[in-house]
Design a protein around this motif. Structure first.
Motif, mmCIF file in Angstrom:
data_model
loop_
_atom_site.group_PDB
_atom_site.id
_atom_site.type_symbol
_atom_site.label_atom_id
_atom_site.label_comp_id
_atom_site.label_asym_id
_atom_site.label_seq_id
_atom_site.Cartn_x
_atom_site.Cartn_y
_atom_site.Cartn_z
ATOM 1 N N ASN A 134 17.401 55.269 -27.295
ATOM 2 C CA ASN A 134 16.184 56.062 -27.292
ATOM 3 C C ASN A 134 15.481 55.866 -28.630
ATOM 4 O OD1 ASN A 134 16.897 57.218 -24.775
ATOM 5 N ND2 ASN A 134 18.177 58.695 -25.817
ATOM 6 N N SER A 172 12.348 57.638 -31.103
ATOM 7 C CA SER A 172 11.465 58.781 -31.291
ATOM 8 C C SER A 172 10.804 58.693 -32.663
ATOM 9 C CB SER A 172 12.270 60.072 -31.172
ATOM 10 O OG SER A 172 11.444 61.196 -31.397
ATOM 11 N N SER A 216 7.916 59.262 -27.948
ATOM 12 C CA SER A 216 9.309 58.845 -27.724
ATOM 13 C C SER A 216 9.412 57.975 -26.483
ATOM 14 C CB SER A 216 10.235 60.052 -27.612
ATOM 15 O OG SER A 216 9.948 60.810 -26.472
ATOM 16 N N ILE A 217 10.409 57.111 -26.515
ATOM 17 C CA ILE A 217 10.770 56.286 -25.371
ATOM 18 C C ILE A 217 12.246 56.531 -25.111
ATOM 19 C CG2 ILE A 217 10.906 53.972 -24.401
ATOM 20 C CD1 ILE A 217 8.859 53.099 -26.538
ATOM 21 N N ASN A 218 12.555 56.988 -23.928
ATOM 22 C CA ASN A 218 13.950 57.198 -23.534
ATOM 23 C C ASN A 218 14.385 56.067 -22.620
ATOM 24 O OD1 ASN A 218 14.263 59.670 -24.935
ATOM 25 N ND2 ASN A 218 13.152 60.697 -23.298
ATOM 26 N N ASN A 219 15.636 55.656 -22.757
ATOM 27 C CA ASN A 219 16.185 54.512 -22.029
ATOM 28 C C ASN A 219 15.335 53.271 -22.333
ATOM 29 O OD1 ASN A 219 17.729 52.897 -20.384
ATOM 30 N ND2 ASN A 219 17.364 54.060 -18.521
ATOM 31 N N LEU A 220 15.242 52.971 -23.619
ATOM 32 C CA LEU A 220 14.369 51.928 -24.148
ATOM 33 C C LEU A 220 14.493 50.590 -23.424
ATOM 34 C CD1 LEU A 220 12.385 51.221 -26.456
ATOM 35 C CD2 LEU A 220 14.385 50.659 -27.849
ATOM 36 N N ARG A 253 13.340 53.785 -17.857
ATOM 37 C CA ARG A 253 12.570 53.997 -19.087
ATOM 38 C C ARG A 253 11.461 55.010 -18.821
ATOM 39 N NH1 ARG A 253 10.275 49.080 -19.728
ATOM 40 N NH2 ARG A 253 12.201 48.296 -20.616
ATOM 41 N N TYR A 287 8.448 57.659 -21.062
ATOM 42 C CA TYR A 287 7.729 57.885 -22.309
ATOM 43 C C TYR A 287 7.272 59.334 -22.391
ATOM 44 C CZ TYR A 287 7.193 52.886 -21.416
ATOM 45 O OH TYR A 287 7.428 51.575 -21.121
#
Length: 64
Positions: free
Chosen positions: A15, A17, A31-35, A51, A53
């Motif tokens: 991730n 942030s 933030s980007i989760n599960n990039l 992924r 955002y």
């Protein structure tokens, strides 16, 4: 060993942030989760999100 158990494959996710002050009381964040868009699950049959955002704008203040 119980017959109602299953192995879950190992996985790694990343991730990212960032937060930036943009004034005396303001912050903007992204933030980007599960990039890397990993396919994984924590319970069989229930995949986790790919992924995704988010962005935010925050203001802080004191109550007097």
């Amino acid at each position: 060993m119980a017959t109602n158990t299953r192995d879950i494959p190992a996985y790694d996710i990343a991730n990212l942030s960032l937060t930036r002050d943009i004034g005396d009381d303001w912050q903007v964040s992204a933030s980007i989760n599960n990039l890397f868009d990993e396919d994984y699950f924590t319970q069989p049959g229930f995949p986790m999100p790919g992924r995704h955002y988010s962005v935010g704008l925050f203001r802080s203040f004191e109550l007097k």
